[in-house]
Motif scaffolding. Structure first.
Motif, PDB file in Angstrom:
ATOM      1  N   GLU A   1       0.807  -1.196  -0.088  1.00  0.00           N
ATOM      2  CA  GLU A   1       0.011  -0.103   0.014  1.00  0.00           C
ATOM      3  C   GLU A   1       0.928   1.116   0.130  1.00  0.00           C
ATOM      4  OE1 GLU A   1      -3.754  -2.053   2.618  1.00  0.00           O
ATOM      5  OE2 GLU A   1      -2.218  -0.674   3.798  1.00  0.00           O
TER       6      GLU A   1
ATOM      7  N   ILE B   1       1.408   5.439   0.026  1.00  0.00           N
ATOM      8  CA  ILE B   1       0.794   6.886   0.467  1.00  0.00           C
ATOM      9  C   ILE B   1       1.687   7.585   0.089  1.00  0.00           C
ATOM     10  CG2 ILE B   1      -0.102   7.768   2.366  1.00  0.00           C
ATOM     11  CD1 ILE B   1      -1.121   5.274   3.239  1.00  0.00           C
TER      12      ILE B   1
ATOM     13  N   VAL C   1      -2.424  11.841   4.639  1.00  0.00           N
ATOM     14  CA  VAL C   1      -2.007  10.482   5.050  1.00  0.00           C
ATOM     15  C   VAL C   1      -3.129   9.737   5.394  1.00  0.00           C
ATOM     16  CG1 VAL C   1      -0.557   9.221   6.376  1.00  0.00           C
ATOM     17  CG2 VAL C   1       0.383  11.035   5.074  1.00  0.00           C
ATOM     18  N   LYS C   2      -3.892  10.187   6.321  1.00  0.00           N
ATOM     19  CA  LYS C   2      -4.773   9.417   7.203  1.00  0.00           C
ATOM     20  C   LYS C   2      -5.935   8.843   6.389  1.00  0.00           C
ATOM     21  CE  LYS C   2      -8.419   9.852  10.979  1.00  0.00           C
ATOM     22  NZ  LYS C   2      -9.480   9.272  10.197  1.00  0.00           N
TER      23      LYS C   2
ATOM     24  N   GLN D   1      -5.639   8.486   2.876  1.00  0.00           N
ATOM     25  CA  GLN D   1      -5.500   7.782   1.850  1.00  0.00           C
ATOM     26  C   GLN D   1      -5.229   6.431   2.902  1.00  0.00           C
ATOM     27  OE1 GLN D   1      -1.955   8.564  -0.714  1.00  0.00           O
ATOM     28  NE2 GLN D   1      -1.824  10.688   0.455  1.00  0.00           N
ATOM     29  N   ARG D   2      -4.736   6.205   4.011  1.00  0.00           N
ATOM     30  CA  ARG D   2      -4.816   5.066   4.627  1.00  0.00           C
ATOM     31  C   ARG D   2      -6.186   4.487   5.090  1.00  0.00           C
ATOM     32  NH1 ARG D   2      -1.529   6.566   8.876  1.00  0.00           N
ATOM     33  NH2 ARG D   2       0.362   5.828   8.144  1.00  0.00           N
ATOM     34  N   ASP D   3      -7.024   5.306   5.208  1.00  0.00           N
ATOM     35  CA  ASP D   3      -8.485   4.740   5.525  1.00  0.00           C
ATOM     36  C   ASP D   3      -8.797   4.110   4.012  1.00  0.00           C
ATOM     37  OD1 ASP D   3      -8.102   5.526   8.100  1.00  0.00           O
ATOM     38  OD2 ASP D   3      -9.425   7.500   7.603  1.00  0.00           O
TER      39      ASP D   3
ATOM     40  N   GLY E   1      -7.006   0.893   3.324  1.00  0.00           N
ATOM     41  CA  GLY E   1      -7.518  -0.264   4.510  1.00  0.00           C
ATOM     42  C   GLY E   1      -8.808  -0.693   4.170  1.00  0.00           C
TER      43      GLY E   1
ATOM     44  N   GLU F   1       2.788  -1.426   4.440  1.00  0.00           N
ATOM     45  CA  GLU F   1       2.411   0.115   4.059  1.00  0.00           C
ATOM     46  C   GLU F   1       3.849   0.866   3.736  1.00  0.00           C
ATOM     47  OE1 GLU F   1      -0.685   2.614   6.291  1.00  0.00           O
ATOM     48  OE2 GLU F   1       1.260   3.236   7.073  1.00  0.00           O
TER      49      GLU F   1
ATOM     50  N   VAL G   1       5.139   4.682   3.227  1.00  0.00           N
ATOM     51  CA  VAL G   1       4.342   6.060   3.296  1.00  0.00           C
ATOM     52  C   VAL G   1       5.625   7.335   2.968  1.00  0.00           C
ATOM     53  CG1 VAL G   1       3.447   7.898   4.791  1.00  0.00           C
ATOM     54  CG2 VAL G   1       2.726   5.449   4.884  1.00  0.00           C
TER      55      VAL G   1
ATOM     56  N   LYS H   1      -4.284   5.378  -3.739  1.00  0.00           N
ATOM     57  CA  LYS H   1      -5.510   6.178  -3.971  1.00  0.00           C
ATOM     58  C   LYS H   1      -5.893   6.589  -5.259  1.00  0.00           C
ATOM     59  CE  LYS H   1      -7.456  10.585  -2.161  1.00  0.00           C
ATOM     60  NZ  LYS H   1      -7.154  11.064  -3.598  1.00  0.00           N
TER      61      LYS H   1
END
Length: 410
Positions: free
Chosen positions: A26, A28, A45-46, A48-50, A53, A68, A70, A102
């Motif tokens: 993943e 980011i 970042v949050k 994209q992570r959500d 995920g 991950e 980043v 994303k």
């Protein structure tokens, strides 16, 4: 014998499928430009992570692992991002065989880089590529990678970076030419005006050290000797001084608490101490190639008298003239010798080196001594003889000048 009929029984065949399970990476990325957008946190970042995920949770049966990667605060035009390179290394080693982002701009904003990886490397390596925003999935829908939307999006992402870079350069150039200081950090000896970050004010304590550096060089000390003096007297280096005063420090500058000859050279050659702003001495090659290159001196942006001077112009010019000379000292030396930087071989034109043999000091051709005995001759001369010869020549020139003056007066 009659063939018996198989009545009431029919054999069926059920095909079996092997579900491929992927090793997911993943990726980011958040650039500095995204951070400056403020309220728009769609690329945070949050967020994209959500999103990544959530995709992983809904398709968990397709994956055997997820890692991950980043890169926070890195532009997409630069492929030398730490975790981006780590992702590619894991792809090459086989640790990762599926990459998800994303949207395409998170992966790369450089059109050529994005196309090379998605269309070539990932295909050759059998790597599945997923971009959620563009509905690209090279495994479930191979045609999606070849869809016209992918190269168009990559070109648009690339052009966005070009236009942004162009606008930033234009703004910086305007501010330079209007005498505004645009550096992120004030040079040693100055601080930024709290009321105007583009104006410099003298930092009295650091300015005294700057004056001492110039004075010591004019008195005959080498850059190395000046650095040794400052270190021995407990005067903090520019980085250590900024930390001590609670001033911002560049992460790109080595955290060195000690003075060095290079730091001294930077102070001695920076015209900002004369009250002039000289900017644009270095630049990034392009919005794609993030290497710093030196700018020719004739292209520097000079604006005189923009702030209070620490060093008089006459003093600065004298120092520049001294620095042009080759006044290097020996590893144990602290003072510049009498003839340092002045002596050249009359035959080959190279420097004359100073050597000590017992109590005697003599000078000889550096080509003969250090390179080849056949390229030139030694041209050796003792220091006392050279000193006497130079003194005689100076006295002769003075006497000649006085004689001419008397002759003209008559």
């Amino acid at each position: 014998m009659a063939r018996a009929k198989n009545r009431g029984y029919q054999q069926t065949f059920t095909p079996t499928y092997t579900i491929r399970r992927w090793r997911l990476g993943e990726y980011i990325r958040l650039s500095k430009e995204d951070l400056k957008k403020g309220k728009d946190d769609s690329n945070s970042v949050k967020n994209q992570r959500d999103l990544l995920g959530d995709f992983y949770q809904r398709h968990m049966d397709e994956f055997e692992s997820a890692v991950e990667y980043v890169d926070d605060g890195h532009t997409g035009t630069d492929a030398n991002r730490e975790n981006f390179q780590r992702l590619l290394a894991d792809v090459m080693s086989g640790k990762i065989n599926c990459v998800i982002v994303k949207d395409l701009s998170r992966f790369a904003r450089n059109y050529s880089d994005a196309g090379s990886l998605i269309d070539n490397l990932f295909v050759q390596m059998g790597v599945r590529f997923i971009s959620l925003a563009e509905n690209v999935d090279s495994y479930l829908n191979p045609d999606s990678v070849s869809n016209i939307i992918v190269p168009i999006t990559n070109v648009m992402n690339d052009n966005y970076c070009y236009q942004t870079s162009k606008k930033i350069r234009q703004v910086f150039d305007y501010k330079r030419r209007n005498g505004q200081y645009i550096g992120s950090f004030a040079p040693y000896g100055y601080i930024k005006d709290p009321a105007n970050k583009h104006q410099l004010l003298v930092d009295a304590e650091a300015a005294e050290t700057v004056k001492r550096v110039y004075s010591m060089l004019l008195q005959g000390s080498s850059k190395r000797a000046i650095a040794l003096y400052l270190n021995e007297h407990g005067i903090p280096s520019p980085t250590a001084y900024r930390r001590k005063k609670g001033l911002p420090v560049s992460s790109a500058v080595a955290d060195d608490p000690m003075w060095g000859a290079r730091m001294i050279h930077e102070i001695l050659t920076n015209p900002i101490y004369t009250g002039d702003l000289v900017q644009g001495r270095r630049r990034v090659k392009s919005y794609k190639v993030h290497q710093i290159e030196a700018v020719p001196e004739e292209e520097w942006v000079r604006v005189p008298d923009t702030h209070e001077a620490i060093i008089p112009r006459e003093t600065f010019e004298k120092v520049q003239a001294l620095l042009v000379r080759d006044t290097r000292t020996s590893p144990k030396g602290r003072e510049v010798h009498l003839f340092s930087g002045f002596l050249k071989c009359a035959d080959c034109g190279k420097s004359i080196t100073r050597s000590v043999s017992g109590k005697n000091v003599y000078y000889a051709c550096s080509t003969y001594k250090n390179r080849s005995r056949t390229a030139c001759t030694m041209h050796s001369i003792k220091h006392n003889r050279l000193e006497a010869a130079v003194l005689f020549a100076i006295q002769y020139q003075v006497n000649t000048a006085v004689s001419y003056s008397e002759l003209i007066a008559r």
